[in-house]
Design a protein around this motif. Structure first.
Motif, short mmCIF file in Angstrom:
data_model
loop_
_atom_site.label_atom_id
_atom_site.label_comp_id
_atom_site.label_asym_id
_atom_site.label_seq_id
_atom_site.Cartn_x
_atom_site.Cartn_y
_atom_site.Cartn_z
N UNK A 1 -3.22 35.36 -8.55
CA UNK A 1 -3.07 36.63 -9.26
C UNK A 1 -3.60 37.77 -8.41
N UNK A 2 -4.80 37.61 -7.88
CA UNK A 2 -5.40 38.67 -7.06
C UNK A 2 -4.54 38.95 -5.83
N UNK A 3 -4.05 37.89 -5.21
CA UNK A 3 -3.20 38.05 -4.02
C UNK A 3 -1.90 38.76 -4.35
N UNK A 4 -1.28 38.38 -5.45
CA UNK A 4 -0.01 38.99 -5.83
C UNK A 4 -0.20 40.46 -6.19
N UNK A 5 -1.26 40.77 -6.91
CA UNK A 5 -1.52 42.16 -7.28
C UNK A 5 -1.87 43.00 -6.06
N UNK A 6 -2.69 42.45 -5.17
CA UNK A 6 -3.09 43.20 -3.99
C UNK A 6 -1.91 43.41 -3.05
N UNK A 7 -1.02 42.43 -3.01
CA UNK A 7 0.13 42.54 -2.12
C UNK A 7 1.22 43.44 -2.65
#
Length: 99
Positions: A57-63
């Motif tokens: 989730x964090x990776x997808x949002x940050x990306x």
């Protein structure tokens, strides 16, 4: 915990496949993380089965995504900031912030 995992997967899937962001799912994710924070602090850890979901989730949002409209991109960016600055820091103790 099952519902939190499902909501995370649903939101990440929407972002990746539809280029959309569901405010209702995001609200449930925030509410569930907030509700579970005290339990995780008490036990001293986030359940290991949930870590990959939160990381994704964090990776997808940050990306973000280059395939979304401006409004959706702003929602994703706001969610990323909220996750990293408001939801997750309460899980860390002061020692975790020290180098």
């Amino acid at each position: 915990m099952y519902e939190l995992k499902k909501d995370i997967l649903d939101l990440v899937t929407l972002i990746r496949t539809d280029g959309s962001f569901d405010d209702g799912i995001w609200a449930r994710i925030c509410r569930n993380i907030t509700d579970l924070t005290s339990e995780w602090k008490e036990s001293g850890a986030v359940p290991s089965s949930l870590v990959p979901y939160l990381t994704d989730l964090a990776s997808q949002l940050a990306g973000g995504s280059r395939y979304v409209d401006d409004e959706t991109a702003e929602k994703i960016e706001d969610a990323s900031i909220f996750l990293s600055e408001e939801l997750m820091p309460p899980l860390l103790s002061e020692e975790d912030y020290q180098l």
